[in-house]
Design an enzyme around this catalytic site. Structure first.
Site, short mmCIF file in Angstrom:
data_model
loop_
_atom_site.label_atom_id
_atom_site.label_comp_id
_atom_site.label_asym_id
_atom_site.label_seq_id
_atom_site.Cartn_x
_atom_site.Cartn_y
_atom_site.Cartn_z
N CYS A 1 0.81 -1.22 0.00
CA CYS A 1 0.00 0.00 0.00
C CYS A 1 0.84 1.27 0.00
O CYS A 1 0.30 2.36 -0.18
CB CYS A 1 -0.93 0.00 1.20
SG CYS A 1 -1.96 -1.46 1.20
N HIS B 1 -3.11 6.84 3.80
CA HIS B 1 -3.59 5.57 3.26
C HIS B 1 -4.88 5.21 4.00
O HIS B 1 -4.99 5.37 5.20
CB HIS B 1 -2.53 4.49 3.47
CG HIS B 1 -3.01 3.11 3.12
ND1 HIS B 1 -3.72 2.85 1.97
CD2 HIS B 1 -2.91 1.93 3.77
CE1 HIS B 1 -4.02 1.56 1.92
NE2 HIS B 1 -3.55 0.98 3.01
N ASN C 1 -10.34 -0.19 1.63
CA ASN C 1 -8.89 -0.13 1.44
C ASN C 1 -8.56 -0.57 0.01
O ASN C 1 -8.72 -1.73 -0.32
CB ASN C 1 -8.21 -1.04 2.47
CG ASN C 1 -6.70 -1.07 2.33
OD1 ASN C 1 -6.14 -0.62 1.34
ND2 ASN C 1 -6.05 -1.63 3.33
N1 ACO Z 1 -17.43 -9.10 11.46
C1 ACO Z 1 -17.72 -9.45 12.72
N2 ACO Z 1 -16.78 -9.87 13.59
C2 ACO Z 1 -15.51 -9.92 13.15
C3 ACO Z 1 -15.15 -9.58 11.84
C4 ACO Z 1 -16.18 -9.17 10.99
N3 ACO Z 1 -15.95 -8.79 9.71
N4 ACO Z 1 -13.83 -9.75 11.69
C5 ACO Z 1 -13.35 -10.17 12.87
N5 ACO Z 1 -14.36 -10.28 13.75
C6 ACO Z 1 -14.33 -10.70 15.14
C7 ACO Z 1 -13.10 -11.52 15.46
O1 ACO Z 1 -13.32 -12.88 15.15
C8 ACO Z 1 -12.98 -11.30 16.95
O2 ACO Z 1 -13.89 -12.14 17.61
P1 ACO Z 1 -13.47 -12.85 19.00
O3 ACO Z 1 -13.21 -11.74 19.95
O4 ACO Z 1 -14.69 -13.66 19.30
O5 ACO Z 1 -12.26 -13.65 18.66
C9 ACO Z 1 -13.45 -9.88 17.15
O6 ACO Z 1 -14.21 -9.56 15.97
C10 ACO Z 1 -12.34 -8.87 17.30
O7 ACO Z 1 -11.38 -9.11 16.29
P2 ACO Z 1 -10.07 -8.24 16.22
O8 ACO Z 1 -9.20 -8.78 15.13
O9 ACO Z 1 -9.49 -8.07 17.56
O10 ACO Z 1 -10.69 -6.85 15.75
P3 ACO Z 1 -9.97 -5.49 15.60
O11 ACO Z 1 -10.63 -4.47 16.43
O12 ACO Z 1 -8.48 -5.62 15.69
O13 ACO Z 1 -10.33 -5.11 14.10
C11 ACO Z 1 -9.29 -5.08 11.95
C12 ACO Z 1 -9.89 -5.94 13.04
C13 ACO Z 1 -10.39 -4.15 11.44
C14 ACO Z 1 -8.82 -5.98 10.83
C15 ACO Z 1 -8.14 -4.24 12.52
O14 ACO Z 1 -7.25 -5.07 13.22
C16 ACO Z 1 -7.35 -3.51 11.46
O15 ACO Z 1 -7.86 -2.64 10.79
N6 ACO Z 1 -6.06 -3.83 11.32
C17 ACO Z 1 -5.21 -3.17 10.37
C18 ACO Z 1 -5.49 -3.73 9.03
C19 ACO Z 1 -4.78 -2.98 7.97
O16 ACO Z 1 -4.44 -1.83 8.08
N7 ACO Z 1 -4.57 -3.70 6.88
C20 ACO Z 1 -4.07 -3.19 5.69
C21 ACO Z 1 -2.66 -2.78 5.74
S1 ACO Z 1 -1.84 -2.77 4.23
C22 ACO Z 1 -2.90 -2.86 3.04
O17 ACO Z 1 -3.59 -1.92 2.96
C23 ACO Z 1 -3.05 -4.02 2.13
#
Ligand code: ACO
Length: 328
Positions: free
Chosen positions: A115, A255, A285
């Site tokens: 990215c 980003h 994204n």
């Molecule tokens: N819908 C409902 N529940 C979900 C979903 C969903 N789509 N996805 C995950 N969950 C659940 C998980 O299973 C977890 O459940 P549990 O507690 O029972 O295990 C709970 O939600 C919390 O999951 P986390 O992973 O802790 O959620 P978090 O608040 O960290 O959010 C996210 C996840 C949105 C992916 C976040 O970590 C994030 O944005 N990370 C950065 C990602 C990023 O920037 N990626 C791109 C970088 S480079 C590029 O752009 C290619």
């Protein structure tokens, strides 16, 4: 030409017509609009048609950027395409774009910096223009992440969308242009965000397809922590290199990966919401193209004006990160 500072002559962007909403995703995986909006800020994203490829959007974005710049395709010296979803493994997607645009005097190369790709491409282009080597470099970031998104994995499929953004980089009048870049990488974090198969380590096979290894694998929380730090340190570093204070920022173009990551950066630099460009709600994204799409929309909406100090900042697979300070 030598000694003239490189800047942005024109921008363009292109996204698919087809909308994939959170309500659509609720029917595909166990998720909810409420979860997606609160955790990511995304309401919908755009998805390319099955018959389309990355270069189709790259060409559309590039044509708009050339038009905005008032530069003809034949005047382009080099096409740099930043993508992780090339039309095919080879030849380079930049060559396909070069041909479709009719950029008959241009070299062509793909770069793969996740990215952060647009920022890496812009830095290379600016250095070439600053050095007097080239006059017009087209930097186009384009990705169809839907092609490598696992729509059975709710932790990633809600995040990604398709699109392209482009900029023509060339010499600009005194007082404008790129002031500084900051690029970084930490390959030790490569497994936080990657696609396991399809390359020389794990070539495509029935086994890799069955194991769903041709899709993005991401450790969301690790990526999140890295992203918050990288956005802050790259912004601080690029401002220091440019000899500017955070109060000098007229526009932050981050980003678009997660609204919480963007908000953390905004608060750290004490920026009013009006100074931060947000497109994540409507496009999700879109990988390397998210920064040039956001910049292009800000320019076309009149939010980004000539003379404004814009900081472009991003992070991504690699791990990589980057920032640019540019007087528009
Ligand atoms: N819908 C409902 N529940 C979900 C979903 C969903 N789509 N996805 C995950 N969950 C659940 C998980 O299973 C977890 O459940 P549990 O507690 O029972 O295990 C709970 O939600 C919390 O999951 P986390 O992973 O802790 O959620 P978090 O608040 O960290 O959010 C996210 C996840 C949105 C992916 C976040 O970590 C994030 O944005 N990370 C950065 C990602 C990023 O920037 N990626 C791109 C970088 S480079 C590029 O752009 C290619």
């Amino acid at each position: 030409m030598a000694g003239m500072r490189a800047g942005i002559l024109g921008t363009g962007s292109a996204v698919p017509e087809r909308v994939l909403s959170n309500a659509d995703l609720e029917k595909m995986v166990d998720t909810s609009d409420e979860w997606i909006v609160t955790r990511t800020g995304i309401k919908e994203r755009r998805i390319a048609e099955a018959y389309e490829a990355t270069s189709d959007y790259a060409v559309r974005a590039s044509e708009k950027a050339l038009q905005a710049a008032g530069v003809a395709a034949e005047e382009i010296d080099l096409v740099i395409c930043a993508t992780v979803t090339p039309d095919m493994m080879f030849p380079a997607t930049a060559c396909i774009i070069q041909d479709k645009l009719g950029a008959t005097h241009a070299g062509a190369v793909d770069i793969e910096s996740g990215c952060s790709g647009f920022l890496y491409g812009a830095a290379m282009a600016a250095a070439m223009v600053d050095a007097g080597m080239y006059r017009h470099v087209l930097v186009v970031a384009a990705d169809l992440l839907s092609r490598i998104t696992d729509y059975e994995d709710r932790s990633t499929c809600v995040l990604f969308g398709d699109g392209a953004g482009a900029a023509v980089i060339g010499p600009v009048p005194e007082g404008r242009g790129f002031l500084a870049f900051d690029l970084g990488s930490d390959g030790s974090g490569g497994e936080f965000l990657f696609m396991p198969a399809g390359g020389s380590r794990r070539p495509p096979s029935a086994e890799t397809v069955a194991a769903r290894e041709h899709f993005i694998k991401m450790q969301g929380q690790e990526t999140f922590k890295f992203a918050v730090k990288a956005m802050a340190s790259a912004t601080e570093s690029v401002l220091a290199k440019a000899g500017l204070d955070k109060d000098a920022i007229d526009l932050l173009v981050p980003h678009q990966a997660n609204i919480r990551i963007i908000d953390a950066a905004r608060k750290r630099f004490g920026l009013d919401e009006s100074k931060v460009v947000i497109t994540i709600d409507k496009y999700g994204n879109t990988s390397a193209s998210s920064i040039p799409i956001a910049l292009d929309e800000a320019i076309r909406e009149g939010r980004a004006k000539v003379g404004d100090l814009a900081v472009l900042v991003g992070f991504g697979a690699g791990l990589t990160w980057g920032a640019a300070a540019v007087r528009l």
